[in-house]
Design an enzyme around this catalytic site. Structure first.
Site, short mmCIF file in Angstrom:
data_model
loop_
_atom_site.label_atom_id
_atom_site.label_comp_id
_atom_site.label_asym_id
_atom_site.label_seq_id
_atom_site.Cartn_x
_atom_site.Cartn_y
_atom_site.Cartn_z
N ASP A 36 3.83 -13.79 23.70
CA ASP A 36 5.30 -13.94 23.66
C ASP A 36 5.61 -12.89 22.09
O ASP A 36 6.73 -13.08 21.93
CB ASP A 36 5.82 -15.20 23.49
CG ASP A 36 5.91 -15.99 24.76
OD1 ASP A 36 5.57 -15.17 25.89
OD2 ASP A 36 6.13 -17.13 24.76
N HIS A 240 -11.32 3.04 4.41
CA HIS A 240 -10.40 2.50 5.17
C HIS A 240 -10.18 1.07 5.15
O HIS A 240 -9.98 0.01 5.92
CB HIS A 240 -10.45 2.85 6.59
CG HIS A 240 -10.36 4.34 7.08
ND1 HIS A 240 -10.69 4.94 8.06
CD2 HIS A 240 -9.54 5.39 6.02
CE1 HIS A 240 -10.13 6.18 8.20
NE2 HIS A 240 -9.49 6.56 6.62
N ASP A 257 -3.89 3.24 -1.58
CA ASP A 257 -3.56 4.42 -0.61
C ASP A 257 -2.38 3.86 0.18
O ASP A 257 -2.48 3.15 1.10
CB ASP A 257 -4.74 4.92 0.29
CG ASP A 257 -4.51 6.20 1.34
OD1 ASP A 257 -3.06 6.57 1.42
OD2 ASP A 257 -5.44 6.60 1.44
N ASP A 268 2.30 9.76 1.92
CA ASP A 268 0.90 9.37 2.13
C ASP A 268 0.49 9.64 0.76
O ASP A 268 0.11 10.84 0.40
CB ASP A 268 0.04 10.15 3.08
CG ASP A 268 -1.53 9.67 3.07
OD1 ASP A 268 -1.69 8.71 2.53
OD2 ASP A 268 -1.97 10.31 4.25
N HIS A 347 -15.28 12.99 2.97
CA HIS A 347 -14.07 13.19 3.79
C HIS A 347 -13.50 14.53 3.62
O HIS A 347 -13.96 15.24 2.38
CB HIS A 347 -12.83 11.91 3.82
CG HIS A 347 -12.49 11.96 2.16
ND1 HIS A 347 -11.25 12.57 1.93
CD2 HIS A 347 -12.52 10.77 1.49
CE1 HIS A 347 -11.06 12.08 0.59
NE2 HIS A 347 -11.92 11.23 0.37
N HIS A 351 -4.89 16.62 5.42
CA HIS A 351 -4.44 16.77 6.88
C HIS A 351 -2.91 17.10 6.94
O HIS A 351 -2.46 16.77 6.00
CB HIS A 351 -4.84 15.35 7.52
CG HIS A 351 -4.45 14.31 6.57
ND1 HIS A 351 -2.87 13.81 6.96
CD2 HIS A 351 -4.90 13.23 6.02
CE1 HIS A 351 -2.73 13.01 6.09
NE2 HIS A 351 -3.82 12.18 5.45
N HIS A 358 -1.50 11.31 10.11
CA HIS A 358 -2.34 12.47 10.35
C HIS A 358 -1.36 13.13 11.54
O HIS A 358 -1.81 12.88 12.67
CB HIS A 358 -3.75 11.89 11.09
CG HIS A 358 -4.49 11.29 10.00
ND1 HIS A 358 -5.70 10.65 10.22
CD2 HIS A 358 -4.36 11.05 8.68
CE1 HIS A 358 -5.94 10.18 8.98
NE2 HIS A 358 -5.15 10.43 8.10
N GLU A 381 -5.98 15.31 -0.81
CA GLU A 381 -6.55 14.21 -1.51
C GLU A 381 -7.95 13.92 -1.67
O GLU A 381 -8.89 13.50 -0.96
CB GLU A 381 -6.19 13.19 -0.24
CG GLU A 381 -6.57 13.46 1.03
CD GLU A 381 -6.21 12.35 2.17
OE1 GLU A 381 -6.48 11.46 1.89
OE2 GLU A 381 -5.29 12.77 3.01
N TYR A 385 -16.88 8.89 -4.26
CA TYR A 385 -17.09 7.34 -4.04
C TYR A 385 -18.74 7.31 -4.57
O TYR A 385 -19.50 7.79 -3.74
CB TYR A 385 -16.97 6.89 -2.87
CG TYR A 385 -15.36 7.46 -2.16
CD1 TYR A 385 -14.27 6.90 -2.33
CD2 TYR A 385 -15.36 8.71 -1.80
CE1 TYR A 385 -13.08 7.04 -2.26
CE2 TYR A 385 -14.14 9.18 -1.40
CZ TYR A 385 -13.10 8.55 -1.47
OH TYR A 385 -11.86 9.17 -1.24
N ARG A 403 -9.87 8.27 -5.60
CA ARG A 403 -9.08 9.18 -4.79
C ARG A 403 -7.64 9.43 -5.21
O ARG A 403 -7.12 8.52 -5.71
CB ARG A 403 -9.16 8.75 -3.22
CG ARG A 403 -8.35 9.75 -2.36
CD ARG A 403 -8.59 9.59 -0.85
NE ARG A 403 -7.92 8.44 -0.32
CZ ARG A 403 -8.59 7.33 -0.06
NH1 ARG A 403 -9.92 7.39 -0.34
NH2 ARG A 403 -8.03 6.30 0.42
N GLU A 405 -4.18 11.49 -4.29
CA GLU A 405 -3.59 12.25 -3.03
C GLU A 405 -2.14 12.56 -3.20
O GLU A 405 -1.60 11.45 -3.45
CB GLU A 405 -3.71 11.17 -1.77
CG GLU A 405 -3.10 11.57 -0.26
CD GLU A 405 -3.43 10.87 0.78
OE1 GLU A 405 -3.62 9.81 0.56
OE2 GLU A 405 -3.45 11.65 1.73
N1 GLY Z 1 -3.97 7.18 4.41
C1 GLY Z 1 -4.66 7.90 5.37
C2 GLY Z 1 -5.14 9.20 4.80
O1 GLY Z 1 -5.09 9.22 3.66
O2 GLY Z 1 -5.63 10.03 5.42
MN MN Z 2 -3.97 11.33 3.74
MN MN Z 3 -3.71 8.52 2.18
#
Ligand code: GLY
Ligand code: MN
Ligand code: MN
Length: 436
Positions: A36, A240, A257, A268, A347, A351, A358, A381, A385, A403, A405
């Site tokens: 529900d 993540h 983030d 972002d 990474h 993006h 993304h 970004e 790590y 990080r 960004e």
């Molecule tokens: N927050 C997702 C990224 O930085 O790609």
């Molecule tokens: Mn990002």
């Molecule tokens: Mn991000």
């Protein structure tokens, strides 16, 4: 976004399609969270981009040159009882009056009406493979038309991916879109400022997350653009991490983030700041290296450079810095070739950013990195790590994750950092955190 902008987008798409084509685009389904209870509804980005229509159970059909109207919207009819329980609906009249449809039909009539719209058309712009049940219906409609060939009716013989056309359009942001993205960026920047001032040792990660959500909502961003990552200490090394359940400790860094969605556009932002208000020596060394990489990458964002230029710049700075810190050993050029940095920077540097965090748009064209052009928005970004226990890594680096960004718009002259409202120099952050 005004009605005119949605109409302009449909017109552009129809110019690409030409006569002889029909486009079919359903919006996103609703998703059940538990019995529900539904997840908050979010329309499909492509669908919303072309219609501005926010309700579920809707399908857009475009038929260029159709004399009775080119833009047909199938949606739910008004229903006083349903609306009492679940909220207002535009209905067929609203679809025309408020949302600019030339024609509107009940969503329940889709199977009766669409085959007729496909008669004597050459191609269907529709993306297969996203929704199996709907794929089935679309091929069923085409087959129904095919079955009438002895009546002199011809059926479309060609399917063209609709996504690809829309994604190319979405990659280049209009003035209105840039305004929405600036606002999303400003709101998220304000939230990072607020969090830097609010963070205290002993706080739970989710309590810091609450500062962000409060600031987003208060400013009209009803949802984060993605689940916020609030990782203290070792948790910063989980890319993540979204549990956000641990206590923040004096002496640790916290990596946040978090971006806001405003009027369907995402920001972002990542900042990494000291829970106790001062970066430790090793933390500061890593921080300065990531910051230098991020600045070098941002400097490469300008028209004529290609998509991968910022990434290449970040990788160069990071690899050289890791050698200087004694974390990597060897020749910088060779280490880059071997991608030795990937143990600590796994990474990519960014993006596309837009309605989806993304966002859509090809990164390569004909096998070559795409050139950056005014109106594109991307994130920059880089990060480093160092999880505890990493083989061959001195203890002083353990559990440091950083990080940084920002969101960057490509302009004619170069670029504009949309998220510059939140500091990233270590001294500035420390001053802000200590009441400066
Ligand atoms: N927050 C997702 C990224 O930085 O790609
Ligand atoms: Mn990002
Ligand atoms: Mn991000």
């Amino acid at each position: 976004m005004g009605k005119k902008e949605f109409a302009r987008r449909r017109k552009r798409l129809m110019d690409i399609m030409n006569a002889g084509s029909v486009a079919i685009l359903p919006t996103a389904p609703e998703h059940i969270r538990n019995r529900d209870v539904h997840y908050p509804y979010r329309p499909d980005s492509n669908f919303y981009y072309l219609t501005g229509f926010p309700e579920p159970e809707a399908v857009m059909v475009l038929v260029p040159d159709r004399p009775q109207g080119e833009y047909i919207l199938f949606c739910r009819e008004r229903d006083p009882e349903q609306e009492t329980w679940h909220g207002r609906r535009a209905g067929l009249e609203g679809a025309v009056e408020e949302y600019g449809a030339d024609d509107a039909f009940p969503i329940t009539d889709l199977d009766d009406i669409v085959p007729g719209l496909l008669e004597n058309k050459e191609r269907v712009f529709y993306t297969m493979g996203l929704n199996e049940e709907f794929d089935h219906r679309v091929s069923g409609w085409v087959n129904q038309v095919r079955a009438r060939d002895r009546a002199g009716v011809t059926a479309p013989a060609e399917f063209v991916s609709l996504d690809h056309q829309i994604h190319e359009m979405r990659l280049y942001k209009s003035r209105g879109e840039i305004a929405a993205m600036r606002k999303a960026a400003r709101i998220a920047a304000g939230a990072h400022l607020r969090a830097m001032k609010a963070v205290r040792p002993g706080m739970y990660e989710y309590q810091l997350e609450a500062e962000y959500l409060h600031e987003f909502m208060i400013h009209g961003a009803r949802s984060p653009a993605y689940p916020s990552i609030v990782g203290g200490g070792a948790n910063a090394c989980i890319l993540h991490y979204t549990e956000n359940a641990d206590r923040l400790k004096e002496g640790d860094l916290v990596l946040v983030d978090a971006g806001a969605e405003y009027d369907f556009y995402a920001s972002d932002i990542t900042r990494t700041f000291p829970v106790g208000g001062r970066y430790g020596k090793a933390q500061r060394e890593v921080y300065e290296l990531v910051l230098a990489a991020q600045k070098a990458a941002i400097a490469r964002v300008k028209p004529g450079n290609h998509w991968n230029d910022p990434h290449d710049a970040a990788v160069r700075v990071i690899t050289k810095g890791l050698v200087e810190l004694g974390i990597l050993k060897g020749q910088v050029r060779k280490l880059i070739q071997e991608q030795a940095y990937k143990r600590f920077y796994m990474h990519r540097t960014g993006h596309w950013l837009g309605m989806d965090v993304h966002d859509v748009g090809d990164y390569k064209i004909g096998g070559q990195w795409r050139l950056l052009e005014p109106g594109m928005v991307l994130t920059v970004e880089p990060g480093l790590y160092f999880p505890a226990g990493t083989r061959g890594l001195a203890r002083r680096w353990w559990d440091i994750g950083v990080r940084i960004e920002d969101d960057v718009l490509v302009t004619k002259e170069g670029h504009e950092v949309l998220t510059e409202g939140v500091p990233k120099e270590a001294e500035e952050i420390e001053a802000l955190m200590n009441g400066g």
